[in-house]
Scaffold this motif. Structure first.
Motif, mmCIF file in Angstrom:
data_model
loop_
_atom_site.group_PDB
_atom_site.id
_atom_site.type_symbol
_atom_site.label_atom_id
_atom_site.label_comp_id
_atom_site.label_asym_id
_atom_site.label_seq_id
_atom_site.Cartn_x
_atom_site.Cartn_y
_atom_site.Cartn_z
ATOM 1 N N SER A 1 0.776 -1.219 0.000
ATOM 2 C CA SER A 1 0.000 0.000 0.000
ATOM 3 C C SER A 1 0.816 1.281 0.000
ATOM 4 C CB SER A 1 -0.934 0.028 1.222
ATOM 5 O OG SER A 1 -1.809 -1.067 1.193
ATOM 6 N N ALA A 2 2.073 1.250 0.405
ATOM 7 C CA ALA A 2 2.868 2.468 0.497
ATOM 8 C C ALA A 2 3.099 3.064 -0.883
ATOM 9 C CB ALA A 2 4.203 2.168 1.172
ATOM 10 N N GLY A 3 3.096 4.390 -0.963
ATOM 11 C CA GLY A 3 3.360 5.085 -2.214
ATOM 12 C C GLY A 3 2.301 6.117 -2.528
ATOM 13 N N SER A 4 2.312 6.595 -3.763
ATOM 14 C CA SER A 4 1.358 7.600 -4.223
ATOM 15 C C SER A 4 0.284 6.949 -5.078
ATOM 16 C CB SER A 4 2.086 8.682 -5.040
ATOM 17 O OG SER A 4 3.008 9.386 -4.232
ATOM 18 N N TRP A 5 -0.943 7.391 -4.880
ATOM 19 C CA TRP A 5 -2.105 6.825 -5.556
ATOM 20 C C TRP A 5 -2.891 7.947 -6.219
ATOM 21 C CZ3 TRP A 5 -3.189 1.458 -4.978
ATOM 22 C CH2 TRP A 5 -2.335 0.792 -4.099
ATOM 23 N N THR A 6 -3.479 7.643 -7.384
ATOM 24 C CA THR A 6 -4.220 8.643 -8.160
ATOM 25 C C THR A 6 -5.644 8.161 -8.416
ATOM 26 O OG1 THR A 6 -2.174 9.283 -9.298
ATOM 27 C CG2 THR A 6 -4.240 9.987 -10.308
ATOM 28 N N VAL A 7 -6.589 9.095 -8.383
ATOM 29 C CA VAL A 7 -7.990 8.765 -8.657
ATOM 30 C C VAL A 7 -8.116 8.166 -10.052
ATOM 31 C CG1 VAL A 7 -10.313 9.697 -8.961
ATOM 32 C CG2 VAL A 7 -8.865 10.541 -7.102
ATOM 33 N N THR A 8 -8.873 7.073 -10.152
ATOM 34 C CA THR A 8 -9.052 6.386 -11.432
ATOM 35 C C THR A 8 -10.527 6.340 -11.817
ATOM 36 O OG1 THR A 8 -9.223 4.230 -10.328
ATOM 37 C CG2 THR A 8 -7.024 4.956 -11.009
ATOM 38 N N SER A 9 -10.804 5.700 -12.947
ATOM 39 C CA SER A 9 -12.174 5.618 -13.458
ATOM 40 C C SER A 9 -13.081 4.869 -12.494
ATOM 41 C CB SER A 9 -12.187 4.920 -14.822
ATOM 42 O OG SER A 9 -11.685 3.598 -14.697
ATOM 43 N N GLY A 10 -14.363 5.153 -12.594
ATOM 44 C CA GLY A 10 -15.336 4.540 -11.710
ATOM 45 C C GLY A 10 -15.606 5.354 -10.463
ATOM 46 N N SER A 11 -14.852 6.430 -10.246
ATOM 47 C CA SER A 11 -15.056 7.294 -9.081
ATOM 48 C C SER A 11 -16.254 8.199 -9.305
ATOM 49 C CB SER A 11 -13.807 8.143 -8.823
ATOM 50 O OG SER A 11 -12.677 7.324 -8.570
ATOM 51 N N GLN A 12 -16.964 8.508 -8.219
ATOM 52 C CA GLN A 12 -18.127 9.390 -8.283
ATOM 53 C C GLN A 12 -18.191 10.268 -7.045
ATOM 54 O OE1 GLN A 12 -22.060 7.887 -9.910
ATOM 55 N NE2 GLN A 12 -21.154 5.948 -9.258
ATOM 56 N N ALA A 13 -18.795 11.440 -7.213
ATOM 57 C CA ALA A 13 -19.084 12.315 -6.078
ATOM 58 C C ALA A 13 -20.359 13.066 -6.407
ATOM 59 C CB ALA A 13 -17.931 13.279 -5.820
ATOM 60 N N GLY A 14 -21.023 13.581 -5.365
ATOM 61 C CA GLY A 14 -22.253 14.307 -5.649
ATOM 62 C C GLY A 14 -22.923 14.812 -4.400
ATOM 63 N N TYR A 15 -24.185 15.206 -4.550
ATOM 64 C CA TYR A 15 -24.952 15.760 -3.440
ATOM 65 C C TYR A 15 -26.238 14.962 -3.251
ATOM 66 C CZ TYR A 15 -28.154 17.726 -6.907
ATOM 67 O OH TYR A 15 -29.065 17.860 -7.938
ATOM 68 N N ARG A 16 -26.818 15.109 -2.068
ATOM 69 C CA ARG A 16 -28.088 14.479 -1.733
ATOM 70 C C ARG A 16 -28.840 15.425 -0.805
ATOM 71 N NH1 ARG A 16 -29.932 9.127 -1.671
ATOM 72 N NH2 ARG A 16 -27.919 8.553 -2.555
ATOM 73 N N VAL A 17 -30.098 15.711 -1.144
ATOM 74 C CA VAL A 17 -30.960 16.526 -0.297
ATOM 75 C C VAL A 17 -32.198 15.703 0.019
ATOM 76 C CG1 VAL A 17 -32.280 18.670 -0.083
ATOM 77 C CG2 VAL A 17 -30.132 18.649 -1.356
ATOM 78 N N ARG A 18 -32.517 15.547 1.291
ATOM 79 C CA ARG A 18 -33.559 14.671 1.828
ATOM 80 C C ARG A 18 -33.046 13.247 1.941
ATOM 81 N NH1 ARG A 18 -39.170 16.090 -1.417
ATOM 82 N NH2 ARG A 18 -39.387 18.273 -0.767
ATOM 83 N N GLU A 19 -33.569 12.536 2.910
ATOM 84 C CA GLU A 19 -33.181 11.142 3.107
ATOM 85 C C GLU A 19 -34.025 10.210 2.236
ATOM 86 O OE1 GLU A 19 -30.801 9.415 4.880
ATOM 87 O OE2 GLU A 19 -29.892 11.384 4.957
ATOM 88 N N THR A 20 -35.351 10.465 2.177
ATOM 89 C CA THR A 20 -36.225 9.662 1.333
ATOM 90 C C THR A 20 -36.708 10.520 0.180
ATOM 91 O OG1 THR A 20 -38.139 10.286 2.678
ATOM 92 C CG2 THR A 20 -36.962 8.269 3.290
ATOM 93 N N LEU A 21 -37.014 9.903 -0.936
ATOM 94 C CA LEU A 21 -37.344 10.632 -2.163
ATOM 95 C C LEU A 21 -36.320 11.740 -2.394
ATOM 96 C CD1 LEU A 21 -41.238 10.924 -1.977
ATOM 97 C CD2 LEU A 21 -39.888 9.398 -3.404
ATOM 98 N N ALA A 22 -35.040 11.367 -2.248
ATOM 99 C CA ALA A 22 -33.973 12.363 -2.253
ATOM 100 C C ALA A 22 -33.733 12.945 -3.637
ATOM 101 C CB ALA A 22 -32.693 11.724 -1.734
ATOM 102 N N PHE A 23 -33.271 14.198 -3.634
ATOM 103 C CA PHE A 23 -32.744 14.812 -4.839
ATOM 104 C C PHE A 23 -31.259 14.483 -4.864
ATOM 105 C CE2 PHE A 23 -35.963 18.207 -3.549
ATOM 106 C CZ PHE A 23 -36.982 17.587 -4.238
ATOM 107 N N VAL A 24 -30.799 13.814 -5.908
ATOM 108 C CA VAL A 24 -29.419 13.348 -5.970
ATOM 109 C C VAL A 24 -28.799 13.784 -7.286
ATOM 110 C CG1 VAL A 24 -27.898 11.333 -5.965
ATOM 111 C CG2 VAL A 24 -29.944 11.357 -4.529
ATOM 112 N N GLY A 25 -27.624 14.398 -7.197
ATOM 113 C CA GLY A 25 -26.851 14.746 -8.381
ATOM 114 C C GLY A 25 -25.454 14.172 -8.257
ATOM 115 N N ARG A 26 -24.914 13.675 -9.366
ATOM 116 C CA ARG A 26 -23.602 13.039 -9.315
ATOM 117 C C ARG A 26 -22.754 13.393 -10.526
ATOM 118 N NH1 ARG A 26 -25.326 7.039 -7.014
ATOM 119 N NH2 ARG A 26 -25.718 7.751 -4.879
#
Length: 236
Positions: A63-88
């Motif tokens: 595990s030691a060393g430098s690592w870079t973000v690769t494909s398949g990564s996602q980030a986003g927002y969520r508003v409300r827990e149920t029937l949430a508005f989600v953007g990614r």
């Protein structure tokens, strides 16, 4: 009532009805009926927990060393827990560095950047609105997190089993930077690191106003930022 006044009254009434109708349609489209929201971002499933770590490599070496973000990564927002508005978005960039000696290893540096102006949801109208309201992604096109203190790793961190940790650092959203602590789940192997986590905060903490339509309806005051990031070993 004179003919002139009657015409003004009728015209005003029609205008009011049309305005209320437009607001009603927008409220229904933007707020009232979000579709079934995707689940929260989390670690991807894996097969054999040691499949990516060779038998001769210790967890530290793997595990030691430098690592870079690769494909398949996602980030986003969520508003409300149920029937949430989600953007990614999959437009996530960054690096993680793991250092150590002997049997003690830690994440010594990490930085992640998300192009929030590429966020999409199941509603194009909502996506357009966050460009100028709330997140204001046209004005603030990126969000970023920079680790502020090292994260000690468990001795068996690289055996492919998930573990939890806390990442304290500087989170920048909407041009505002705050020191936060984000609980994360992680999985390390010889070939890949997976990270997933989320943090919830009031819109006002980062100088944002919850989006609304005509001042009549607005979303709840809290928003959640979530991520699931894959990292590969950086080439020497």
């Amino acid at each position: 009532m004179s003919l002139h006044n009657r015409r003004m009254f009728i015209g005003g009434a029609i205008g009011g009805v049309l305005l209320l109708g437009a607001i009603g349609v927008a409220i229904v489209y933007f707020f009232a009926f979000p579709s079934s929201a995707p689940g929260k971002l989390s670690l991807a499933s894996t097969s054999s927990p040691t499949a990516s770590t060779s038998a001769s490599a210790s967890p530290a070496t793997a595990s030691a060393g430098s690592w870079t973000v690769t494909s398949g990564s996602q980030a986003g927002y969520r508003v409300r827990e149920t029937l949430a508005f989600v953007g990614r978005t999959s437009s996530v960039h960054g690096t993680v560095t793991i250092n150590g000696s002997g049997t003690s290893y830690s994440v010594s540096a990490a930085s992640l950047t998300v192009d929030v102006n590429t966020l999409t949801s199941d509603r194009s109208m909502r996506d357009q609105r966050i460009h100028s309201m709330g997140l204001q992604s046209d004005r603030y096109p990126t969000a970023a997190f920079t680790l502020g203190s090292p994260i000690a790793l468990p001795a068996d961190a690289a055996n492919g089993q998930a573990f939890t940790a806390s990442a304290t650092g500087q989170l920048t959203i909407h041009g505002v930077t705050k020191t936060v602590t984000i609980p994360i789940q992680a999985r390390l192997t010889g070939a890949q690191i997976q990270l997933a986590g989320s943090i919830t905060f009031p819109f006002s903490e980062f100088g944002m106003t919850p989006p609304s339509i005509g001042g009549f309806v607005s979303v709840q005051d809290n928003a959640t930022v979530e991520f699931a990031v894959n990292l590969g070993r950086q080439a020497a």
